[in-house]
Write a protein that holds these residues in place. Structure first.
Motif, mmCIF file in Angstrom:
data_model
loop_
_atom_site.group_PDB
_atom_site.id
_atom_site.type_symbol
_atom_site.label_atom_id
_atom_site.label_comp_id
_atom_site.label_asym_id
_atom_site.label_seq_id
_atom_site.Cartn_x
_atom_site.Cartn_y
_atom_site.Cartn_z
ATOM 1 N N ILE A 141 -80.606 58.227 21.101
ATOM 2 C CA ILE A 141 -81.337 57.917 22.331
ATOM 3 C C ILE A 141 -81.428 56.406 22.460
ATOM 4 O O ILE A 141 -81.860 55.733 21.521
ATOM 5 N N THR A 142 -81.024 55.862 23.608
ATOM 6 C CA THR A 142 -81.151 54.428 23.832
ATOM 7 C C THR A 142 -81.796 54.190 25.194
ATOM 8 O O THR A 142 -81.540 54.916 26.152
ATOM 9 N N ALA A 143 -82.651 53.171 25.251
ATOM 10 C CA ALA A 143 -83.271 52.783 26.517
ATOM 11 C C ALA A 143 -83.302 51.274 26.586
ATOM 12 O O ALA A 143 -83.681 50.603 25.625
ATOM 13 N N SER A 144 -82.899 50.732 27.722
ATOM 14 C CA SER A 144 -82.899 49.289 27.916
ATOM 15 C C SER A 144 -83.404 48.996 29.314
ATOM 16 O O SER A 144 -82.934 49.577 30.291
ATOM 17 N N LEU A 145 -84.358 48.096 29.406
ATOM 18 C CA LEU A 145 -85.019 47.832 30.673
ATOM 19 C C LEU A 145 -85.058 46.353 30.980
ATOM 20 O O LEU A 145 -85.522 45.551 30.167
ATOM 21 N N GLY A 146 -84.598 45.966 32.172
ATOM 22 C CA GLY A 146 -84.857 44.652 32.733
ATOM 23 C C GLY A 146 -84.220 43.499 31.987
ATOM 24 O O GLY A 146 -83.376 43.640 31.112
ATOM 25 N N SER A 147 -84.655 42.283 32.349
ATOM 26 C CA SER A 147 -84.177 41.062 31.731
ATOM 27 C C SER A 147 -85.242 40.002 31.893
ATOM 28 O O SER A 147 -86.101 40.104 32.751
ATOM 29 N N PRO A 148 -85.254 38.964 31.058
ATOM 30 C CA PRO A 148 -86.270 37.929 31.209
ATOM 31 C C PRO A 148 -86.111 37.109 32.486
ATOM 32 O O PRO A 148 -87.035 36.450 32.927
ATOM 33 N N THR A 149 -84.932 37.148 33.127
ATOM 34 C CA THR A 149 -84.705 36.375 34.350
ATOM 35 C C THR A 149 -85.320 37.058 35.568
ATOM 36 O O THR A 149 -85.877 36.422 36.446
ATOM 37 N N TYR A 150 -85.227 38.400 35.586
ATOM 38 C CA TYR A 150 -85.755 39.158 36.712
ATOM 39 C C TYR A 150 -86.718 40.214 36.180
ATOM 40 O O TYR A 150 -86.350 41.359 35.975
ATOM 41 N N PRO A 151 -87.960 39.840 35.915
ATOM 42 C CA PRO A 151 -88.889 40.812 35.341
ATOM 43 C C PRO A 151 -89.128 41.985 36.281
ATOM 44 O O PRO A 151 -89.183 41.825 37.493
ATOM 45 N N SER A 152 -89.251 43.168 35.695
ATOM 46 C CA SER A 152 -89.383 44.367 36.508
ATOM 47 C C SER A 152 -90.836 44.756 36.737
ATOM 48 O O SER A 152 -91.098 45.748 37.390
ATOM 49 N N GLY A 153 -91.759 44.016 36.211
ATOM 50 C CA GLY A 153 -93.149 44.388 36.385
ATOM 51 C C GLY A 153 -93.553 45.495 35.444
ATOM 52 O O GLY A 153 -92.821 45.892 34.557
#
Length: 458
Positions: A141-153
């Motif tokens: 199982i892998t999950a990856s969210l967002g990036s430090p450049t465009y924070p997703s809140g």
């Protein structure tokens, strides 16, 4: 009872209201079985009691998608691939993004779930509950969210009651690239994977507000890497068990981008028979660094240190017990603090994997420091009785580094006997007849259940 064979089904619920597929079968051979897009919360796409089998990839989906009581088998690549990471969503956001998988079973897949989400204007959500993943050829199982450049809140991330058993990669890998409001990982077990059981990486370098992560009541055992590898800060690790892993039991280190100075806590965990340190906590090497709380942990019979800390620690280190570890019980800051124990915790049955404590244990609730470790007193006190000694067979031992084996040489005359090899918990991992008729017996590191982990055996 519908069956879809071969060519991928393309289905969307965007603007149509909920779309529900119940009791359907999707089978290959095919590159992809289903391409799906769920709309918002009112237009979600639902798969209930469905079966997916025999394809390169199972379901490629985006938007709001729910899977309940599904079975996915023999998918060479990714069983459920939820990705919302196209260049077009940067800045404006793709809308609501959520994946919910519950009571589903994955067997012989490359990866069961891969969730990749780009920066979104609406809070994303990942919920996995009571799912079983068996025999993955990659990370389960892998999950990856967002990036430090465009924070997703802020987002909502809940993983509970999961079982991952067997695999050639890591078990559960979580990589979050920006600020989070809530992550909950609980009541889950990862066992018999080649890599780390739980691997968590978070980049909080540009977080404007603190976020919290809590990992509790999870178990990681018999994995080739670390039990829990937590490269982040702001993590609360409470009541977990790391047992018989090839690397460290629990290792906590602020990630390469972590600079937000969020506190960590490693409290009431049990780490036993691991190939590295029982608990290893890394961090700032000077006072004023990240505050770290290391309390009430039980580290027993590990091949490295019991508990290893940074050379200097900001926080608290107390009421732990480290016993029978191959290296020092404690290393690093406050290694000689007298508020930590070095006593036998009196496990109920270590050989059988029962890490509960016997009544009256010095690490139990009635002990001098209260309950230490993840398991309470759960069995009566056992008094050991020495067995009656039987006739022995003298033999010699010849280790061969070049061959990666050990030879056991019996005497030329005498009775036939049985050779037994034990691990540190007293469990028999291998046995063989030994005597004049058998001749030289060679052990190549194989146990009753496959190749044994690096460690100490007698």
């Amino acid at each position: 009872g519908l069956r879809f064979h071969g060519a991928p089904l393309q289905v969307s619920s965007d603007g149509t209201g909920p779309v529900i597929l119940d009791d359907c079968t999707f089978d290959g051979p095919a590159d992809t079985l289903v391409v799906a897009h769920g709309g918002g919360d009112q237009d979600q796409l639902v798969f209930e009691n469905c079966r997916f089998t025999d394809a390169l990839n199972g379901i490629v989906c985006s938007g709001v998608v729910y899977f309940g009581s599904c079975v996915v088998q023999d998918i060479a690549g990714i069983a459920i691939w939820s990705e919302n990471n196209s260049p077009g969503c940067i800045g404006s956001g793709p809308g609501r993004t959520a994946l919910d998988v519950s009571s589903s079973r994955f067997e012989r897949c490359g990866s069961a779930i891969r969730w990749l989400v780009c920066p979104a204007t609406v809070a994303p959500a990942l919920e996995l509950h009571a799912d079983t993943v068996l025999a993955s050829t990659g990370d389960a199982i892998t999950a990856s969210l967002g990036s430090p450049t465009y924070p997703s809140g802020s987002g909502h991330y809940t993983l509970t009651d999961l079982l991952v058993d067997g695999g050639q990669g890591h078990g559960i890998v979580l990589h979050f690239g920006d600020q989070l409001s809530h992550l909950r990982l609980a009541h889950s077990r990862v066992a018999h994977v080649a890599g780390d059981g739980f691997h968590f990486l978070a980049d909080t370098s540009l977080s404007g507000t603190p976020w919290t992560s809590r990992i509790w009541d999870c178990q990681s055992d018999h994995n080739g890497g670390a039990g829990f590898r937590l490269d982040a800060e702001g993590i609360s690790t409470v009541g977990n068990v790391a047992w018989a892993n090839g690397g460290d039991g629990i290792v906590l280190e602020p990630g390469p981008y972590s600079r937000s100075q969020l506190p960590d806590s490693v409290v009431a965990n049990t780490s036993v028979l691991n190939g590295g340190d029982g608990v290893r906590v890394l961090g700032e090497s000077s006072p004023g660094g990240i505050e770290q709380t290391v309390q009430r942990n039980l580290a027993v019979l590990n091949a490295g240190h019991g508990i290893q800390l940074p050379s200097e620690l900001t926080g608290s280190f107390a009421y732990n017990d480290a016993w029978g570890n191959y290296q020092a019980p404690y290393a690093g800051a406050w290694a000689s603090a007298d508020s930590n124990l070095t006593v036998d915790p009196w496990f109920c049955d270590l050989g059988a994997g029962d890490l509960g404590l016997q009544q009256g244990s010095p690490c139990g609730a009635s002990g001098p420091d209260g309950l230490i470790g993840a398991r309470p007193e759960s069995c009566p006190r056992v008094t050991a009785v020495a067995p009656t000694a039987g006739p022995g067979i003298a033999f010699s031992v010849r280790p061969s580094i070049a061959r990666g084996s050990v030879e056991f040489v019996p005497p030329a005359t005498g009775a036939e006997g049985r050779l037994e090899l034990f691990d540190l918990s007293g469990r028999i991992v291998w046995h063989s007849p030994l005597g004049p008729r058998t001749g030289v017996v060679r052990w190549r590191g194989q146990g009753e259940w496959g190749r044994v982990l690096p460690g100490f055996y007698w």
